[in-house]
Scaffold this motif. Structure first.
Motif, PDB file in Angstrom:
ATOM      1  N   GLN A   1       0.827  -1.208   0.000  1.00 25.59           N
ATOM      2  CA  GLN A   1       0.000   0.000   0.000  1.00 25.59           C
ATOM      3  C   GLN A   1       0.859   1.256   0.000  1.00 25.59           C
ATOM      4  O   GLN A   1       0.598   2.217  -0.703  1.00 25.59           O
ATOM      5  N   HIS A   2       1.916   1.230   0.849  1.00 25.02           N
ATOM      6  CA  HIS A   2       2.772   2.406   0.996  1.00 25.02           C
ATOM      7  C   HIS A   2       3.742   2.549  -0.172  1.00 25.02           C
ATOM      8  O   HIS A   2       4.257   3.627  -0.418  1.00 25.02           O
ATOM      9  N   GLY A   3       4.040   1.440  -0.850  1.00 24.67           N
ATOM     10  CA  GLY A   3       4.976   1.499  -1.961  1.00 24.67           C
ATOM     11  C   GLY A   3       6.425   1.520  -1.540  1.00 24.67           C
ATOM     12  O   GLY A   3       7.293   1.941  -2.295  1.00 24.67           O
ATOM     13  N   HIS A   4       6.699   1.059  -0.290  1.00 29.63           N
ATOM     14  CA  HIS A   4       8.079   0.961   0.171  1.00 29.63           C
ATOM     15  C   HIS A   4       8.166  -0.056   1.300  1.00 29.63           C
ATOM     16  O   HIS A   4       7.159  -0.363   1.926  1.00 29.63           O
ATOM     17  N   PRO A   5       9.362  -0.603   1.536  1.00 26.65           N
ATOM     18  CA  PRO A   5       9.487  -1.595   2.602  1.00 26.65           C
ATOM     19  C   PRO A   5       9.530  -0.940   3.981  1.00 26.65           C
ATOM     20  O   PRO A   5       9.902   0.227   4.105  1.00 26.65           O
ATOM     21  N   HIS A   6       9.122  -1.682   4.961  1.00 24.78           N
ATOM     22  CA  HIS A   6       9.247  -1.248   6.349  1.00 24.78           C
ATOM     23  C   HIS A   6      10.324  -2.084   7.013  1.00 24.78           C
ATOM     24  O   HIS A   6      10.566  -3.215   6.621  1.00 24.78           O
ATOM     25  N   GLY A   7      10.961  -1.519   8.020  1.00 27.82           N
ATOM     26  CA  GLY A   7      12.042  -2.230   8.702  1.00 27.82           C
ATOM     27  C   GLY A   7      11.510  -3.341   9.576  1.00 27.82           C
ATOM     28  O   GLY A   7      10.308  -3.512   9.717  1.00 27.82           O
TER      29      GLY A   7
ATOM     30  N   GLY B   1       8.844  -2.604  12.135  1.00 29.22           N
ATOM     31  CA  GLY B   1       7.643  -1.937  11.655  1.00 29.22           C
ATOM     32  C   GLY B   1       7.995  -0.682  10.896  1.00 29.22           C
ATOM     33  O   GLY B   1       8.808  -0.728   9.976  1.00 29.22           O
ATOM     34  N   HIS B   2       7.421   0.402  11.339  1.00 30.09           N
ATOM     35  CA  HIS B   2       7.523   1.629  10.572  1.00 30.09           C
ATOM     36  C   HIS B   2       8.766   2.438  10.868  1.00 30.09           C
ATOM     37  O   HIS B   2       9.076   2.677  12.001  1.00 30.09           O
ATOM     38  N   HIS B   3       9.484   2.858   9.881  1.00 31.94           N
ATOM     39  CA  HIS B   3      10.309   4.041  10.088  1.00 31.94           C
ATOM     40  C   HIS B   3      10.313   4.895   8.841  1.00 31.94           C
ATOM     41  O   HIS B   3      10.943   4.613   7.862  1.00 31.94           O
ATOM     42  N   HIS B   4       9.503   5.884   8.919  1.00 28.80           N
ATOM     43  CA  HIS B   4       9.362   6.781   7.782  1.00 28.80           C
ATOM     44  C   HIS B   4      10.330   7.937   7.904  1.00 28.80           C
ATOM     45  O   HIS B   4      10.643   8.363   8.995  1.00 28.80           O
ATOM     46  N   HIS B   5      10.766   8.424   6.745  1.00 23.79           N
ATOM     47  CA  HIS B   5      11.692   9.564   6.756  1.00 23.79           C
ATOM     48  C   HIS B   5      10.914  10.852   6.656  1.00 23.79           C
ATOM     49  O   HIS B   5      10.064  10.979   5.825  1.00 23.79           O
TER      50      HIS B   5
END
Ligand code: ZN
Length: 166
Positions: free
Chosen positions: A153-159, A162-166
């Motif tokens: 859904q987000h179009g990118h992997p998560h670590g 879980g989440h670490h967004h920039h």
């Protein structure tokens, strides 16, 4: 069910890579650092490399030579332009290679790259630093797993946490 480990759309792929230009100059490498993790088929990496990696498996090593058109594009538009240092916030750290976001007249943002800083000011280019460069990759595929629904859904992997967004 066997765990799929072949690279295809919707897979999260981890690779070690070394990037050189055609002259053999080192441009970037993940060696000695964290490997790169990306979501395949989501334009996280340049299209030419994504194409080359499709169908490969964990443990594969490959070399890929990618023309600018399948990499960061051809250079286009005006030559780099010097902007007076005073136009930037005083405490901004400005150095060559940095990407900055500029805001256009209708409020849209677009990326610019700093190619140099001197007494004249800050030299700004709207081309990616690797535009016009033939990319020579050495890649080793370290891990391949299915993406979660959230990652797709987000179009990118998560670590792993879980989440670490920039
Ligand atoms: Zn996310």
């Amino acid at each position: 069910m066997t765990e799929q480990s072949t690279i295809a759309d919707g897979m999260v792929v981890t690779v070690h890579y070394t990037l050189k230009n055609e002259e053999g100059d080192l441009l970037d490498t993940s060696e000695g650092d964290e490997p790169l993790t990306y979501l395949h088929g989501a334009e996280n990496i340049v299209p030419g490399l994504e194409k080359e990696l499709t169908g490969h498996n964990v443990g594969d090593k490959l070399q890929a030579k990618i023309a600018p058109g399948d990499g960061y594009g051809e250079r286009s538009g005006p030559e780099p332009q010097a902007i007076p240092r005073a136009r930037f916030p005083e405490d901004a750290e400005l150095e060559a290679g940095m990407q900055i976001l500029a805001t256009g007249q209708s409020g849209e943002t677009y990326p610019l790259w700093i190619v140099g800083v001197d007494e004249q000011g800050v030299l700004i280019d709207h081309n990616h630093p690797l535009a016009g460069v033939t990319l020579c990759f050495d890649v080793e595929i370290v891990e391949v797993r299915s993406a979660t629904d959230e990652e797709k859904q987000h179009g990118h992997p998560h670590g792993p946490d879980g989440h670490h967004h920039h």
